[in-house]
Design an enzyme around this catalytic site. Structure first.
Site, PDB file in Angstrom:
ATOM      1  CB  SER A 151      -0.960   0.011   1.192  1.00  0.00           C
ATOM      2  OG  SER A 151      -1.979  -0.954   1.008  1.00  0.00           O
ATOM      3  CB  CYS A 207     -10.013   2.764   0.669  1.00  0.00           C
ATOM      4  SG  CYS A 207     -11.366   2.040  -0.275  1.00  0.00           S
TER       5      CYS A 207
END
Length: 448
Positions: A151, A207
């Site tokens: 991420s 997200c």
């Protein structure tokens, strides 16, 4: 270490003789021509029986000492990072850079080895111990370890999406826990989803669905273009040996290296830092530094000064210059949104990087967790055997509005970036800004 026959055969070593010592790894290798100096000689008279009589002084050749070298390392940062890995029995790497000039403030690879063993011939048992270690202790994970960025790559995705105009600061996507892209369902890390999120909130809570959508709009070749601009897929030419370039996939890579076509669904995995995308911790630090300083990509270096010996025995100091490799045109609106999103990661409730928070210091960062094996459904990585647990990342800079330092931490099989990598970053920031933090707050315009 002592020269080998292979060393002696190299042209740059034509003045060496058997028994001489030269740099074998790291700074000692890269700056060997400065550090080694030149040997001297004495000439003695002997009688017919081999007894030494007296030195022939006029023929004496005085030795020349090597130059002195000063490193860029911050001792306290280096010490804290090393201790963190040792005390927690962790495998991984940490890199701290000054985003204003590319100086390496700390670089740790764990587990490490004692480099003094190279200064003498290896005993068979010592060599076997080093080469058989399952954690590959000779590997400098900071510049040679190749890993999926997970991420933390969402920083690149956010910059790319905003710069290309496929998303804007106010663009939002709804995350219900998963989404269907190119006929396949991809899940978010949060089973119940994040609801409607814009780019800043998507960075804050990491997200996946938001960045799946961004990646689908960009396509893999645009992702590669922006990733390359931010140093991924190429070496940085740091003044250490053995740096590896990693890989950023593309349609051309699939065609020429894999002899196949690139499938659009593969782009979805790349959009969250998975798939065939692999990077080094140093590259993540370089990328973070470029976002921190507004687009300058520096050549990182670990040597600050070389003190050259003069004929009279004194030294003259030369500073190793900072060099900008290239500058990336980062859109102001993109920079503003990404920096604010990264600040939220650490400083707002619900941000995934709260464990890096330091009162009085505006830290901006991004956590990352990287799947080591494929699994379906939502499971806790901590429940898996150690070798199958996720890798953990944390990439950050501070202060947000006038960055002075970049800190990147990577922990192999650590599980979660916020839980295992971010705490070390906090320790390093506290060390760097100790006095200012103790007085209440770091002034971004005068952080030293």
């Amino acid at each position: 270490g002592e020269v080998t026959e292979k060393d002696l055969a190299q042209k740059e070593h034509e003045t060496l003789e058997q028994g001489d010592l030269i740099g074998k790894r790291g700074v000692e290798l890269m700056y060997d021509q400065y550090l080694r100096g030149k040997g001297g000689a004495e000439f003695w008279e002997y009688d017919a029986d081999g007894r030494r009589l007296s030195e022939y002084v006029p023929a004496r050749q005085q030795p020349t000492p090597g130059d002195n070298i000063s490193l860029t390392l911050d001792f306290e940062l280096q010490r804290r990072a090393e201790q963190y890995f040792i005390e927690n029995e962790m495998v991984g790497a940490a890199v701290a850079l000054d985003p204003r000039n590319g100086e390496v403030l700390a670089m740790v690879s764990s587990p490490a080895f004692n480099p003094n063993v190279y200064s003498k011939r290896f005993a068979p048992d010592v060599y076997k111990t080093i080469t058989s270690n399952p954690f590959k202790i000779e590997l400098n994970r900071a510049i040679q370890g190749l890993y999926s960025p997970g991420s933390v790559f969402k920083i690149v995705m956010a910059m790319a999406g905003l710069s290309e105009g496929v998303i804007g600061p106010d663009t939002d996507f709804n995350c219900g826990g998963s989404g269907v892209f190119f006929g396949r369902r991809f899940r978010c890390w949060k089973k119940e989803g994040h609801g409607s999120v814009d780019v800043e909130h998507a960075l804050k809570v990491s997200c996946d669905v938001f960045f799946y959508n961004t990646g689908a709009r960009l396509g893999v070749d645009k992702i590669k273009e922006h990733a390359n601009n931010l140093t991924f897929g190429e070496i940085s030419h740091i003044d250490l040996d053995g740096e590896r370039a990693g890989l950023v996939p593309s349609t051309e890579w699939a065609r020429t290296k894999q002899n196949r076509k690139w499938y659009p669904s593969e782009t979805i995995s790349v959009a969250i830092g998975q798939g065939p995308l692999i990077v080094t911790p140093l590259q993540v630090a370089n990328m973070t530094a470029a976002v921190a300083n507004g687009g300058k990509v520096f050549q990182p270096h670990v040597v600050r000064y070389v003190d050259r010996v003069q004929k009279d025995g004194s030294y003259q100091r030369f500073r190793v210059p900072s060099r900008v490799i290239h500058e990336v045109a980062l859109a102001p609106n993109a920079l503003h949104a990404v920096r604010d999103g990264l600040w939220r990661v650490v400083n707002e409730q619900g941000g995934t990087g709260a464990n890096a928070r330091v009162e009085g210091l505006d830290i901006a960062g991004k956590t990352g967790s990287v799947q080591v094996i494929a699994y379906s459904g939502w499971i806790k990585a901590s429940s898996l055997p150690f070798k199958y647990r996720d890798h953990a990342w944390f990439a950050s800079f501070a202060p947000r509005d006038n960055p002075q330092i970049v800190v990147v931490v990577f922990v192999e099989h650590g599980g979660a970036g916020g839980a295992d990598a971010a705490p070390l970053a906090k320790l390093m920031y506290e060390a760097r800004f100790r006095d200012k933090v103790a007085r209440g707050r770091v002034d971004p315009n005068n952080p030293q």
